[in-house]
Design a protein around this motif. Sequence first.
Motif, short mmCIF file in Angstrom:
data_model
loop_
_atom_site.label_atom_id
_atom_site.label_comp_id
_atom_site.label_asym_id
_atom_site.label_seq_id
_atom_site.Cartn_x
_atom_site.Cartn_y
_atom_site.Cartn_z
N ARG A 148 0.59 4.12 -2.65
CA ARG A 148 0.23 5.72 -2.18
C ARG A 148 1.54 6.71 -2.72
O ARG A 148 0.98 7.80 -3.10
N ALA A 159 0.97 -1.30 -0.14
CA ALA A 159 0.01 -0.06 0.14
C ALA A 159 1.05 1.23 0.09
O ALA A 159 0.54 2.19 -0.64
N ARG A 189 -6.56 7.72 -0.44
CA ARG A 189 -7.30 7.57 0.91
C ARG A 189 -7.75 6.20 1.21
O ARG A 189 -8.56 6.20 2.25
N MET A 190 -7.44 5.36 0.24
CA MET A 190 -8.37 3.92 0.32
C MET A 190 -7.50 3.30 1.57
O MET A 190 -6.33 3.47 1.56
N PRO A 191 -8.44 2.44 2.18
CA PRO A 191 -7.53 1.34 3.14
C PRO A 191 -6.67 0.41 2.30
O PRO A 191 -7.06 0.32 1.20
N GLU A 192 -6.08 -0.05 3.37
CA GLU A 192 -4.77 -0.87 2.83
C GLU A 192 -5.29 -2.14 2.01
O GLU A 192 -4.58 -2.63 1.06
N GLU A 193 -6.31 -2.81 2.25
CA GLU A 193 -6.81 -3.93 1.90
C GLU A 193 -7.41 -3.68 0.61
O GLU A 193 -7.36 -4.69 -0.27
N GLU A 194 -7.80 -2.52 0.25
CA GLU A 194 -8.20 -2.25 -1.00
C GLU A 194 -7.42 -1.55 -2.01
O GLU A 194 -7.73 -1.80 -3.21
N ILE A 195 -6.48 -0.82 -1.54
CA ILE A 195 -5.56 -0.25 -2.25
C ILE A 195 -4.75 -1.03 -3.28
O ILE A 195 -4.42 -0.62 -4.24
#
Length: 702
Positions: free
Chosen positions: A40, A36, A107-113
């Motif tokens: 980012r 992630a 801004r996405m959570p780690e599991e989605e990014i």
Amino acid sequence: MEDNLYRFILLLALAGTILGLISGITAAWLPYLRSAKSVRRASSFLLLLAGLALAAGLLTDAAYIGIGIRGSWWAVEGMALTVLPLLLAVQLGVGLLTMPRLARLRRMPEEEIVRSDVLADPWLTVPLLAGAAGSGLHLVRQLFAQPVLPGLTEIILSQGLACLLAGIPLIMARRRHRLVLAGRGRRKAWQRLLKHTGFVVAGAAVVMAVFVVYVVAGGSASKLPEAYDMMNHDGLDEGGGPPTQLAARGEHAGHGAAHSGAGVEVAELTGDISAPADVRFELTAQRTELTLASGAKVEAWTYNGEAVPELRVKEGQMVEVVLANRDVEAGVSIHWHGYDVPNAMDGIPGMTQNAVKPGESFRYKFRAKQTGTYWFHSHQQSSEQVEKGLFGRLIVEPAEEPSPYDVEETIVLHRWKTDRGYRTAFGLEDGTRTLPIPSGRTVRLRIINTDNLSAAYLLQGTLYAVTAIDGTPIRQAALLPENTSFQIGSGGRYDLTFRMPGGPVYLKAGAADDPEGPVLVLSPDNDAPAPVFQPPSGSFDPGSYGLAAENGVTTKTAKFDREFRMIFGNRMGFYNGVFHFLWTINGRVLPDTPTFVVKEGEKVKMTFVNRSLAEHPMHLHGHHMTVLKHNGKRVATPWITDTLNVAPGDTYEVGFVADNPGMWMDHCHNLYHAATGMILHLMYDGVRPSYEAGTRSGNLPD
């Protein structure tokens, strides 16, 4: 102003291409990032690049709008109609699709990014790659194929090409997205290439076939006809004026009919030459070996076996010049550059005479009505013949007045092709020459530029005035500030005057720190030290010097009967079967350039717009032009010229009165440009051709 905007647009196109490629490739690698943190970081980098690319695009839009608002819309019309729609679409895509997605990624959570389907979203990649393609197309068109006054077909084809360029990354990105969703998106590049080898080979074959067809068809289609007359053009432009009989006959009955019927033939437009000659000259064109001061040898073609012969006559005299050809196989002629002779004496093979072949002769006869500094040269294959030396000086002195100058010197700048390579010289002097002149004497230097390119000059050691441009005197010519430089375009002439000081005066062609180039030293004691030139403190501007020219076209309320525009561009293409870098007028080259049609007595305005990569010294035969505006602004002191150097990005408006009936060339005096078609013609209504151009007749003007 416009020239700086055009350079700015080029830089923006280059920046947009680079930024789009880097950001598009970076976005394509997003699905292969594992953490992630990496995503980012890459998203932040991409957001910055995308913002810069978008800013470059918006600045490009603003620059085009700025040029249009300043009254030069038609100068950017071609690009606006053919390329800008793609750029605008890409800007919308980057601003509305890509940048919001990149912002959300951060801004996405780690599991989605780190999900591959999210990172392979086509809208993260496609607008950026499409932006690179669009900016690249914009850059290429600016450099090599400026669209000028585009028709509907060109606009449609340009938009089709733009959609194709933008569609390729979209197809690839959507396909990869489907593969990623199916879990097959990480196939190695060499495996994908191997799988599609047949497709790649077939695509290459198609590209090669298209190229071969283009070469064969383009080379064949560009062949000049074996025989044509100089009025045989597809487009007669009447400049918005009242209808002409010439255009009416050509439109309703074809070009052949336009040459028949009432009117006068070019061969009859000799002027009144019934009086006996007051002065008579004989010039023989012949092959000659010349030797420059450095010892370099020139295999030259000359008049009378000498370099730069001079014809000096008095105002009002009837001048007769008999031209003979000893051994120049292609034939020769004499064009009186800047001298407004009657049309039949203008010296253009295929238009005003036949080329003078070996063993033949031709008699030129005209009344010397203009005083000043002029020159003459062959106009048969002039790009070769002028370079080899078929040119000379024409000096016309006032009839009765004694010269107000104690010393006169005529300086002719030329670039010779020698056995040691190209050498630039004043006449035959390619080094330093010293001319003794006692102090206190009044001096006039007549400077003629016969080279294809403009030349910058430095005259240092004294204050001087520019008293004439292209043979026309400047009223109230004042002394210029110390170390002022000046520039003369190809074919142009300046007269400089000064009083000889107690020390030496130095004249140099070229930059102050350039060790090459000829130097003339004027010395009161013939013992001058070696010249050391200082960088110029400023540059001479004829548009703000002396008193303004006054004639029928200079008043602010002057109404023009016809208005023409000439937009200069460049593109790659064929001319007469050979692939060239072409210089175009309104997107075309001879014989497809327009013919401007006028009637005797009319006031005519021409607008020159240089959208190409090179300067173009535009020379109108048979007339002098008055410069009225530069880059949309009226010049403070309109001046008169016959050869106006138009720099890249520049726009000029000039006016003249159509007072010399005939068929006249209007061409770039960089003769290599003219040789590949940068020529059009000014045609008077009621004038009919007398001669034929082409290989059949051997009349080959450029």
